[in-house]
Design an enzyme around this catalytic site. Structure first.
Site, PDB file in Angstrom:
ATOM      1  N   TYR A  60       0.848  -1.196   0.000  1.00 31.97           N
ATOM      2  CA  TYR A  60       0.000   0.000   0.000  1.00 31.97           C
ATOM      3  C   TYR A  60       0.880   1.241   0.000  1.00 31.97           C
ATOM      4  CZ  TYR A  60      -2.784   3.758   2.097  1.00 31.97           C
ATOM      5  OH  TYR A  60      -3.364   4.976   2.375  1.00 31.97           O
TER       6      TYR A  60
HETATM    7  N1  LIG Z   1      -9.377   7.709   6.056  1.00 29.91           N
HETATM    8  C1  LIG Z   1      -8.188   8.123   6.465  1.00 29.91           C
HETATM    9  O1  LIG Z   1      -7.951   8.393   7.673  1.00 29.91           O
HETATM   10  C2  LIG Z   1      -7.080   8.281   5.474  1.00 29.91           C
HETATM   11  C3  LIG Z   1      -7.334   8.265   4.105  1.00 29.91           C
HETATM   12  N2  LIG Z   1      -6.296   8.430   3.214  1.00 29.91           N
HETATM   13  C4  LIG Z   1      -6.577   8.419   1.779  1.00 29.91           C
HETATM   14  O2  LIG Z   1      -7.683   9.295   1.512  1.00 29.91           O
HETATM   15  C5  LIG Z   1      -8.529   8.716   0.482  1.00 29.91           C
HETATM   16  C6  LIG Z   1      -9.931   8.539   1.028  1.00 29.91           C
HETATM   17  O3  LIG Z   1      -9.864   7.717   2.198  1.00 29.91           O
HETATM   18  P1  LIG Z   1     -11.179   6.934   2.688  1.00 29.91           P
HETATM   19  O4  LIG Z   1     -12.368   7.797   2.490  1.00 29.91           O
HETATM   20  O5  LIG Z   1     -10.875   6.352   4.033  1.00 29.91           O
HETATM   21  O6  LIG Z   1     -11.240   5.770   1.596  1.00 29.91           O
HETATM   22  P2  LIG Z   1     -12.043   4.370   1.655  1.00 29.91           P
HETATM   23  O7  LIG Z   1     -11.148   3.316   2.211  1.00 29.91           O
HETATM   24  O8  LIG Z   1     -13.359   4.615   2.270  1.00 29.91           O
HETATM   25  O9  LIG Z   1     -12.188   4.052   0.064  1.00 29.91           O
HETATM   26  C7  LIG Z   1     -12.754   5.022  -0.778  1.00 29.91           C
HETATM   27  C8  LIG Z   1     -13.447   4.361  -1.913  1.00 29.91           C
HETATM   28  O10 LIG Z   1     -12.502   3.707  -2.777  1.00 29.91           O
HETATM   29  C9  LIG Z   1     -13.236   2.720  -3.478  1.00 29.91           C
HETATM   30  N3  LIG Z   1     -12.418   1.670  -4.087  1.00 29.91           N
HETATM   31  C10 LIG Z   1     -11.616   0.797  -3.456  1.00 29.91           C
HETATM   32  N4  LIG Z   1     -11.086  -0.073  -4.348  1.00 29.91           N
HETATM   33  C11 LIG Z   1     -11.592   0.268  -5.570  1.00 29.91           C
HETATM   34  C12 LIG Z   1     -11.449  -0.242  -6.877  1.00 29.91           C
HETATM   35  N5  LIG Z   1     -10.673  -1.308  -7.131  1.00 29.91           N
HETATM   36  N6  LIG Z   1     -12.118   0.364  -7.887  1.00 29.91           N
HETATM   37  C13 LIG Z   1     -12.904   1.435  -7.639  1.00 29.91           C
HETATM   38  N7  LIG Z   1     -13.089   1.975  -6.434  1.00 29.91           N
HETATM   39  C14 LIG Z   1     -12.440   1.391  -5.400  1.00 29.91           C
HETATM   40  C15 LIG Z   1     -14.158   2.106  -2.428  1.00 29.91           C
HETATM   41  O11 LIG Z   1     -15.297   1.593  -3.094  1.00 29.91           O
HETATM   42  P3  LIG Z   1     -16.311   0.577  -2.359  1.00 29.91           P
HETATM   43  O12 LIG Z   1     -17.249   1.496  -1.645  1.00 29.91           O
HETATM   44  O13 LIG Z   1     -16.928  -0.197  -3.476  1.00 29.91           O
HETATM   45  O14 LIG Z   1     -15.490  -0.277  -1.428  1.00 29.91           O
HETATM   46  C16 LIG Z   1     -14.462   3.279  -1.508  1.00 29.91           C
HETATM   47  O15 LIG Z   1     -15.775   3.788  -1.662  1.00 29.91           O
HETATM   48  C17 LIG Z   1      -7.852   7.401   0.089  1.00 29.91           C
HETATM   49  O16 LIG Z   1      -7.029   7.589  -1.062  1.00 29.91           O
HETATM   50  C18 LIG Z   1      -7.001   7.053   1.297  1.00 29.91           C
HETATM   51  O17 LIG Z   1      -5.886   6.215   0.964  1.00 29.91           O
HETATM   52  C19 LIG Z   1      -4.986   8.536   3.618  1.00 29.91           C
HETATM   53  C20 LIG Z   1      -4.696   8.535   4.965  1.00 29.91           C
HETATM   54  C21 LIG Z   1      -5.723   8.465   5.970  1.00 29.91           C
HETATM   55  N1  LIG Z   2      -8.242   3.771   1.494  1.00 31.26           N
HETATM   56  C1  LIG Z   2      -7.926   4.046   2.766  1.00 31.26           C
HETATM   57  N2  LIG Z   2      -6.668   4.426   3.072  1.00 31.26           N
HETATM   58  C2  LIG Z   2      -6.352   4.665   4.382  1.00 31.26           C
HETATM   59  C3  LIG Z   2      -7.306   4.545   5.386  1.00 31.26           C
HETATM   60  C4  LIG Z   2      -8.631   4.142   5.023  1.00 31.26           C
HETATM   61  O1  LIG Z   2      -9.515   3.996   5.873  1.00 31.26           O
HETATM   62  N3  LIG Z   2      -8.876   3.908   3.712  1.00 31.26           N
HETATM   63  N4  LIG Z   2      -6.997   4.791   6.679  1.00 31.26           N
HETATM   64  C5  LIG Z   2      -5.748   5.103   7.057  1.00 31.26           C
HETATM   65  C6  LIG Z   2      -5.484   5.317   8.523  1.00 31.26           C
HETATM   66  O2  LIG Z   2      -6.382   6.303   9.031  1.00 31.26           O
HETATM   67  C7  LIG Z   2      -4.065   5.761   8.861  1.00 31.26           C
HETATM   68  O3  LIG Z   2      -3.797   6.990   8.259  1.00 31.26           O
HETATM   69  C8  LIG Z   2      -3.905   5.945  10.356  1.00 31.26           C
HETATM   70  O4  LIG Z   2      -3.845   4.706  10.977  1.00 31.26           O
HETATM   71  C9  LIG Z   2      -4.639   5.202   6.070  1.00 31.26           C
HETATM   72  N5  LIG Z   2      -5.102   5.014   4.709  1.00 31.26           N
END
Ligand SMILES: NC(=O)C1=CN([C@@H]2O[C@H](COP(=O)(O)OP(=O)(O)OC[C@H]3O[C@@H](n4cnc5c(N)ncnc54)[C@H](OP(=O)(O)O)[C@@H]3O)[C@@H](O)[C@H]2O)C=CC1
Ligand SMILES: Nc1nc2c(c(=O)[nH]1)N=C([C@H](O)[C@@H](O)CO)CN2
Length: 239
Positions: free
Chosen positions: A151
């Site tokens: 990742y």
């Molecule tokens: N949440 C956090 O604290 C953090 C988030 N981030 C980054 O911020 C962004 C948003 O995070 P977050 O809202 O938690 O994201 P999520 O983990 O909720 O994923 C967002 C969406 O991505 C979609 N997805 C996953 N795989 C695929 C695929 N193969 N094709 C199409 N769509 C796909 C999922 O669709 P489905 O609903 O179908 O599963 C989901 O709705 C991400 O890029 C994440 O890496 C970075 C650090 C921390």
């Molecule tokens: N696709 C996602 N990426 C990440 C997520 C998540 O929920 N979906 N969450 C994290 C964590 O919050 C991390 O930043 C702290 O443990 C990282 N990326």
């Protein structure tokens, strides 16, 4: 339709919060979804164009691009939000995990940026100010992640492409990244994990989606920032 903003993976959490924010601003949006969460129907009811997209295969990526082009010939911005936070512990097949991480976090943004650059350029030519690409990366690009090796590597690839695409598309398209650490927990996160994670940053909070919305608005409002990554990490780098 005025030139829309494209948000990938907007069925939940940060992507959904961004979509609702832009709708509230009266900004046209196109969102991708893989799972038809009820929120997608709500976005559609409020005028969003919702396009199915599964980026887990090359065909899925290419089919999405073809579908997107049926809806618009210009784009104000592309926000690569779709992501899978998968880990080695849940994937005995490391080779498949690595391929999956690279495809969703690097290959899909790479192919989509190349395929949609003409639509972003059309926006710039109409408005006479630059269009935008925003990559959602991750704080772990800075330090790696022993539990999310593939990742983190894939997000590092996305970070690197931010610089390459910024140089390739300037001055008509700006390309930046947002590198969050904890923004929002997942429902299944244990109290122990939450407590441990909150201690990793100086601010010690779960900030919520507003931090990403503010960061996206900052980048969209600038006509000068490009090739940069905006850290949204609560001072985690100083703990
Ligand atoms: N949440 C956090 O604290 C953090 C988030 N981030 C980054 O911020 C962004 C948003 O995070 P977050 O809202 O938690 O994201 P999520 O983990 O909720 O994923 C967002 C969406 O991505 C979609 N997805 C996953 N795989 C695929 C695929 N193969 N094709 C199409 N769509 C796909 C999922 O669709 P489905 O609903 O179908 O599963 C989901 O709705 C991400 O890029 C994440 O890496 C970075 C650090 C921390
Ligand atoms: N696709 C996602 N990426 C990440 C997520 C998540 O929920 N979906 N969450 C994290 C964590 O919050 C991390 O930043 C702290 O443990 C990282 N990326």
């Amino acid at each position: 339709m005025t030139s829309p903003i494209l948000i990938t993976g907007a069925g939940q959490r940060i992507g959904l919060a961004l979509a609702k924010h832009f709708i509230a601003q009266g900004q046209a949006i196109i969102v991708t979804y893989r799972t038809r969460h009820p929120a997608i129907d709500e976005l559609s009811d409020h005028g969003a164009v919702c396009v199915y997209a599964d980026f887990s295969t090359d065909n899925g990526i290419n089919e999405f691009v073809s579908q997107l082009k049926l809806h618009t010939n210009s784009l104000k911005a592309v926000i690569h939000n779709a992501s899978s936070w998968d880990c080695e512990a849940n994937n005995p097949d490391s080779s498949t995990l690595f391929d999956n991480m690279m495809r969703i976090h690097a290959k899909a943004p790479y192919l989509i940026n190349l395929a949609l650059s003409e639509l972003l350029l059309n926006f710039q030519q109409q408005q006479q100010y630059p269009a935008d690409i925003i990559h959602l990366t991750d704080y772990v690009v800075e330090k790696g992640s022993p539990k999310h090796i593939a990742y983190a590597a894939s997000k590092a690839a996305l970070e690197n492409m931010t610089k390459s695409f910024a140089a390739k598309f300037a001055p008509n398209i700006k390309v930046n990244a947002i590198a969050p650490s904890l923004i929002i927990f997942n429902d299944h996160d244990s109290d122990e994990y939450r407590e441990k994670t909150l201690k990793k940053s100086l601010m010690g909070i779960e900030p919520g989606c507003r931090e990403i919305i503010n960061s996206v608005d900052l980048l969209l409002s600038s006509h000068y920032i490009t090739g940069r990554s905006l850290p949204v990490d609560g001072g985690r780098h100083l703990k």
